[in-house]
Scaffold this active site. Structure first.
Site, mmCIF file in Angstrom:
data_model
loop_
_atom_site.group_PDB
_atom_site.id
_atom_site.type_symbol
_atom_site.label_atom_id
_atom_site.label_comp_id
_atom_site.label_asym_id
_atom_site.label_seq_id
_atom_site.Cartn_x
_atom_site.Cartn_y
_atom_site.Cartn_z
ATOM 1 N N GLN A 428 11.293 7.650 7.091
ATOM 2 C CA GLN A 428 11.777 6.316 7.477
ATOM 3 C C GLN A 428 13.270 6.436 7.765
ATOM 4 O O GLN A 428 14.057 6.738 6.857
ATOM 5 C CB GLN A 428 11.511 5.316 6.356
ATOM 6 C CG GLN A 428 10.031 5.054 6.198
ATOM 7 C CD GLN A 428 9.648 4.146 5.037
ATOM 8 O OE1 GLN A 428 8.483 4.094 4.672
ATOM 9 N NE2 GLN A 428 10.604 3.437 4.456
ATOM 10 N N HIS A 430 15.957 4.210 8.955
ATOM 11 C CA HIS A 430 16.017 2.760 9.123
ATOM 12 C C HIS A 430 17.122 2.143 8.276
ATOM 13 O O HIS A 430 17.903 2.860 7.645
ATOM 14 C CB HIS A 430 14.648 2.153 8.774
ATOM 15 C CG HIS A 430 14.258 2.313 7.332
ATOM 16 N ND1 HIS A 430 13.287 1.553 6.724
ATOM 17 C CD2 HIS A 430 14.717 3.158 6.366
ATOM 18 C CE1 HIS A 430 13.165 1.920 5.470
ATOM 19 N NE2 HIS A 430 14.000 2.865 5.226
ATOM 20 N N HIS A 527 4.466 4.744 -5.134
ATOM 21 C CA HIS A 527 3.207 5.036 -4.461
ATOM 22 C C HIS A 527 2.303 5.863 -5.370
ATOM 23 O O HIS A 527 1.740 6.871 -4.944
ATOM 24 C CB HIS A 527 3.473 5.781 -3.149
ATOM 25 C CG HIS A 527 4.207 4.951 -2.135
ATOM 26 N ND1 HIS A 527 4.891 5.491 -1.074
ATOM 27 C CD2 HIS A 527 4.355 3.605 -2.019
ATOM 28 C CE1 HIS A 527 5.429 4.523 -0.345
ATOM 29 N NE2 HIS A 527 5.121 3.367 -0.903
ATOM 30 N N ASN A 570 3.225 5.818 3.229
ATOM 31 C CA ASN A 570 3.039 4.603 2.432
ATOM 32 C C ASN A 570 1.544 4.275 2.436
ATOM 33 O O ASN A 570 0.902 4.284 3.490
ATOM 34 C CB ASN A 570 3.808 3.429 3.028
ATOM 35 C CG ASN A 570 5.055 3.874 3.754
ATOM 36 O OD1 ASN A 570 4.968 4.551 4.750
ATOM 37 N ND2 ASN A 570 6.191 3.507 3.255
HETATM 38 C C1 LIG Z 1 10.526 -1.924 -2.829
HETATM 39 C C2 LIG Z 1 9.089 -1.665 -2.414
HETATM 40 C C3 LIG Z 1 8.852 -1.154 -1.142
HETATM 41 C C4 LIG Z 1 7.530 -0.867 -0.759
HETATM 42 N N1 LIG Z 1 7.317 -0.474 0.517
HETATM 43 C C5 LIG Z 1 6.070 -0.197 0.934
HETATM 44 C C6 LIG Z 1 5.810 0.108 2.286
HETATM 45 O O1 LIG Z 1 6.700 0.080 3.143
HETATM 46 N N2 LIG Z 1 4.544 0.416 2.649
HETATM 47 C C7 LIG Z 1 3.530 0.441 1.734
HETATM 48 O O2 LIG Z 1 2.410 0.767 2.116
HETATM 49 N N3 LIG Z 1 3.749 0.110 0.445
HETATM 50 C C8 LIG Z 1 4.985 -0.230 0.030
HETATM 51 N N4 LIG Z 1 5.198 -0.627 -1.257
HETATM 52 C C9 LIG Z 1 4.067 -0.627 -2.183
HETATM 53 C C10 LIG Z 1 3.152 -1.809 -1.884
HETATM 54 O O3 LIG Z 1 3.813 -3.007 -2.126
HETATM 55 C C11 LIG Z 1 1.891 -1.646 -2.718
HETATM 56 O O4 LIG Z 1 1.232 -0.488 -2.248
HETATM 57 C C12 LIG Z 1 0.937 -2.817 -2.609
HETATM 58 O O5 LIG Z 1 1.529 -4.030 -2.966
HETATM 59 C C13 LIG Z 1 -0.277 -2.540 -3.515
HETATM 60 O O6 LIG Z 1 -1.147 -3.625 -3.468
HETATM 61 P P1 LIG Z 1 -2.133 -3.978 -4.670
HETATM 62 O O7 LIG Z 1 -2.746 -5.269 -4.332
HETATM 63 O O8 LIG Z 1 -3.030 -2.819 -4.898
HETATM 64 O O9 LIG Z 1 -1.229 -4.060 -5.968
HETATM 65 P P2 LIG Z 1 0.040 -4.965 -6.326
HETATM 66 O O10 LIG Z 1 0.741 -5.413 -5.125
HETATM 67 O O11 LIG Z 1 0.799 -4.174 -7.327
HETATM 68 O O12 LIG Z 1 -0.579 -6.245 -7.035
HETATM 69 C C14 LIG Z 1 -1.268 -6.155 -8.251
HETATM 70 C C15 LIG Z 1 -1.264 -7.511 -8.939
HETATM 71 O O13 LIG Z 1 -2.098 -7.424 -10.097
HETATM 72 C C16 LIG Z 1 -1.520 -8.214 -11.113
HETATM 73 N N5 LIG Z 1 -1.989 -7.764 -12.431
HETATM 74 C C17 LIG Z 1 -1.612 -6.665 -13.107
HETATM 75 N N6 LIG Z 1 -2.255 -6.609 -14.274
HETATM 76 C C18 LIG Z 1 -3.070 -7.673 -14.336
HETATM 77 C C19 LIG Z 1 -3.994 -8.157 -15.310
HETATM 78 N N7 LIG Z 1 -4.215 -7.492 -16.453
HETATM 79 N N8 LIG Z 1 -4.643 -9.310 -15.046
HETATM 80 C C20 LIG Z 1 -4.424 -10.010 -13.887
HETATM 81 N N9 LIG Z 1 -3.557 -9.585 -12.944
HETATM 82 C C21 LIG Z 1 -2.907 -8.427 -13.163
HETATM 83 C C22 LIG Z 1 -0.035 -8.009 -10.929
HETATM 84 O O14 LIG Z 1 0.674 -9.084 -11.532
HETATM 85 C C23 LIG Z 1 0.115 -7.948 -9.418
HETATM 86 O O15 LIG Z 1 0.436 -9.192 -8.877
HETATM 87 C C24 LIG Z 1 6.473 -1.011 -1.677
HETATM 88 C C25 LIG Z 1 6.710 -1.588 -2.925
HETATM 89 C C26 LIG Z 1 8.003 -1.924 -3.289
HETATM 90 C C27 LIG Z 1 8.229 -2.606 -4.619
#
Ligand SMILES: Cc1cc2nc3c(=O)[nH]c(=O)nc-3n(C[C@H](O)[C@H](O)[C@H](O)COP(=O)(O)OP(=O)(O)OC[C@H]3O[C@@H](n4cnc5c(N)ncnc54)[C@H](O)[C@@H]3O)c2cc1C
Length: 634
Positions: A428, A430, A527, A570
């Site tokens: 990246q 950027h 990740h 990512n």
């Molecule tokens: C600064 C930053 C930059 C990023 N950049 C990128 C990018 O450019 N490209 C990319 O692909 N990814 C990126 N990511 C990662 C990306 O955000 C995640 O891969 C993605 O959000 C994962 O989705 P998910 O739904 O699996 O999990 P999450 O988004 O982590 O959501 C999981 C949810 O489950 C909830 N939870 C946890 N435990 C429990 C429980 N016991 N009961 C009920 N709820 C619960 C949490 O509160 C959370 O809201 C980045 C992340 C950050 C922080």
């Protein structure tokens, strides 16, 4: 059980939901969206609160951060809770001798979720979670590249769903197209940014054979030539699901939406199995109302008034790569045998590979200040496209004292050199906010470019996340401990990646003092993979490529933890692909009223084109338009 059914059952008049989902990040949202639109009743529980006016929207869309991206660094820092922090000494040598000190100086600090069992040398010190509606997508960078596919027998990043190469390519092609449409990936939103083109052109000139291109980003510009960009997130995945007027919307087959209920501040504590454990089948999810629990003491034992159960036919745990295995590791069968993943899990655990073979990405970072010749050339309008000329001339006439030719609101560079078999790392190049890398007041942010290079780590059985029996995290769930050491296999690749990054950096400019090339704390890429890995065989995985957990007849997982390969890019787009397959399988189980555990011997099926029609037919009632401005083609 000493607690009651959750009031949502009575409120909605639903004795048993079709689907229970834990987690409202982009992956939980995608399960919900597909299954509700297919007519099923879905309840989703989310541990965090709703922190944006529109559920799950990207916080960077606020004008405040669009005007100054560096301010967003602190939003990200605030959103991240580190997973496992080793304890530290209670002794502060510089402390006033009159201040308190522990009677036994060898004792250590235990408050705020410190983990006495976490060693420093094998920690993923920067691994973190975000607890809010929308999960990490409320702050993510939105980079949504595809994974590098296999070459012959060598697996690169993309997992193998079908051994047959042609079948596998076809399946991933369909899934990636659908996922990109759902999250709204684009490579053209920064076409009219001068800085973006400066970086793009410079790199294309130096690396003509490496396919330098705009970084695929899930976003859209609010209007042509507007400096504002809408960053996409779980909000875009949920689409119009929270719009009351759309509750009875029908899909292309005339099927009306199912009920969708989201419970926030609600922790999924564990899952409960039915009485007959011959075929493990989940009957209820135990959830805690965290607001009600504030009024009682902090006991972990389930109690009425704060702990409830929710009944459903199928269960999807999509709570991120840390909490998904955490919820499973907190679940027992009736004999008290844990599903797996605990420090003292017996070999007979139901999910023996939970938390094993984990991967993270070595991440190299630096920031440069653009070269003099590149900036000078940007200001030389001769031979430049009309929009470029106009922008520079207007900027100069309005701001004769500005030493730079870039308009103040010129879009940032968003460039990538795609991963290749020779250089299998993700790049990246950027300007964006992360939890670090603020440009600071000493430099004009317009000449700063960030370089983030992400590498691969092999998945090894001994790289683990273990859930403690004796300690809990701040939310009362078993404390995760990392036992993770960089794999030897890709060590050389990491060095080559660093060399490549410095080479690219030198083409663009000089290092910003304080942001020289460096490897970041392990885990900072956020990740984490492999914690609930999928596979073709049960012996080294948690579930099959329908995301269904082996042995169980109605348990599914979602998120980056499912990815079993060493990956540099990512992962969210790829995790979305897996969730598309999984939701179709759940839909079929519900339609056929047939719930069976997965079998290694039953061949997997292609995703049927009808299942993803809503993502590729603009006339479909559910097509994801993302509220893009009408003049843009979608
Ligand atoms: C600064 C930053 C930059 C990023 N950049 C990128 C990018 O450019 N490209 C990319 O692909 N990814 C990126 N990511 C990662 C990306 O955000 C995640 O891969 C993605 O959000 C994962 O989705 P998910 O739904 O699996 O999990 P999450 O988004 O982590 O959501 C999981 C949810 O489950 C909830 N939870 C946890 N435990 C429990 C429980 N016991 N009961 C009920 N709820 C619960 C949490 O509160 C959370 O809201 C980045 C992340 C950050 C922080």
């Amino acid at each position: 059980m000493s607690f009651d059914p959750h009031p949502i059952h009575e409120r909605e008049g639903i004795v048993e939901f079709d689907v229970f989902i834990a987690g409202s990040g982009p992956i939980g949202a995608l399960f919900a969206r597909q299954l509700v639109d297919a007519g099923h009743n879905v309840v989703l529980v989310e541990m965090g609160d709703q922190s944006t006016a529109v559920p799950g929207s990207h916080k960077k869309n606020e004008i405040e951060y669009q005007k100054d991206i560096d301010r967003f660094v602190r939003v990200i820092q605030g959103a991240l809770s580190t997973v496992s922090v080793p304890t530290s000494s209670t002794v502060i040598p510089e402390l006033d001798p009159a201040a308190w000190r522990a009677s036994k100086p060898e004792q250590s600090i235990l408050t705020n979720g410190r983990n006495p069992l976490q060693k420093t040398h094998n920690n993923l010190g920067a691994e973190a979670v975000t607890r809010t509606v929308g999960g990490m997508s409320t702050h993510w960078t939105c980079a949504t590249p595809e994974f590098l596919k296999r070459s012959g027998d060598t697996v690169y990043e993309r997992p193998i769903i079908f051994e047959d190469v042609a079948k596998d390519n076809k399946e991933w092609g369909v899934l990636y197209d659908a996922a990109r449409s759902i999250i709204g990936t684009s490579e053209t939103e920064f076409d009219h940014s001068i800085r973006h083109n400066v970086v793009l052109n410079a790199l294309r000139k130096h690396y003509p054979d490496r396919g330098v291109k705009p970084l695929p980003l899930a976003c859209h510009r609010v209007a042509e030539n507007s400096p504002y960009v809408m960053w996409h997130s779980a909000e875009n995945v949920f689409g119009d699901m929270f719009d009351k007027k759309q509750e009875k919307k029908k899909n292309a087959n005339g099927v009306q939406r199912g009920k969708f209920c989201m419970l926030v501040n609600t922790r999924c504590t564990r899952l409960h199995l039915q009485n007959d454990p011959a075929v493990p089948s989940i009957v209820t999810a135990e959830v805690r109302d965290l607001l009600a629990a504030r009024l009682a003491d902090e006991t972990h034992a389930p109690s009425p008034g704060k702990d409830y159960y929710i009944r459903a036919k199928t269960f999807v745990i999509a709570a991120g790569a840390v909490a998904t295995p955490q919820i499973l590791a907190n679940s027992n069968d009736l004999g008290g045998r844990p599903f797996g993943g605990r420090r003292d899990s017996p070999p007979s655990a139901l999910i023996p590979n939970l938390g094993r073979y984990i991967t993270e990405q070595p991440m190299a970072f630096c920031q440069i200040v653009l070269r003099q010749d590149l900036v000078d050339d940007a200001g030389n309008v001769e031979g430049k496209p009309e929009w470029w000329k106009k922008a520079v001339v207007e900027h100069r006439s309005k701001n004769p004292d500005d030493p730079l030719p870039f308009p103040f609101r010129d879009g940032e560079p968003q460039v990538t050199i795609p991963a290749s078999y020779e250089r299998p790392w993700h790049t990246q190049i950027h300007r964006d906010a992360f939890s670090y890398g603020e440009a600071g007041p000493r430099v004009d942010s317009r000449v700063v470019v960030d370089l983030r290079f992400f590498g691969r780590q092999d998945s090894e059985i001994n790289n683990k996340m273990i859930f403690e029996d004796k300690f809990t995290d701040a939310y009362g769930m078993p404390q995760p401990t990392f036992e993770y050491e960089p794999s030897v296999k890709f060590a050389d690749e990491a060095s080559r990646m660093m060399n490549d990054m410095t080479d690219v950096a030198n083409k663009l400019g000089g290092y910003l003092p304080g942001s020289n090339p460096q490897f970041m704390t392990p885990g900072l890429a956020l990740h984490l993979g492999g914690t609930t890995r999928l596979g073709l065989k049960a012996q080294d995985s948690v579930g099959n490529y329908n995301s269904q957990v082996w042995k169980f007849n109605n348990l599914y997982v979602g998120g980056n933890g499912l990815i079993p390969t060493a990956f540099a890019a990512n992962p969210t787009l790829t995790s979305m692909c897996l969730a598309i397959r999984a939701a179709h399988k759940i839909h079929m189980d519900l339609e056929n009223k047939s719930f069976k555990p997965p079998s290694e011997d039953t061949p997997l099926e292609h995703i049927p084109p009808e299942w993803v029609r809503w993502t590729n037919d603009p006339n479909h009632p559910h097509f994801p338009h993302h509220n893009r401005p009408p003049q843009k083609s979608i």
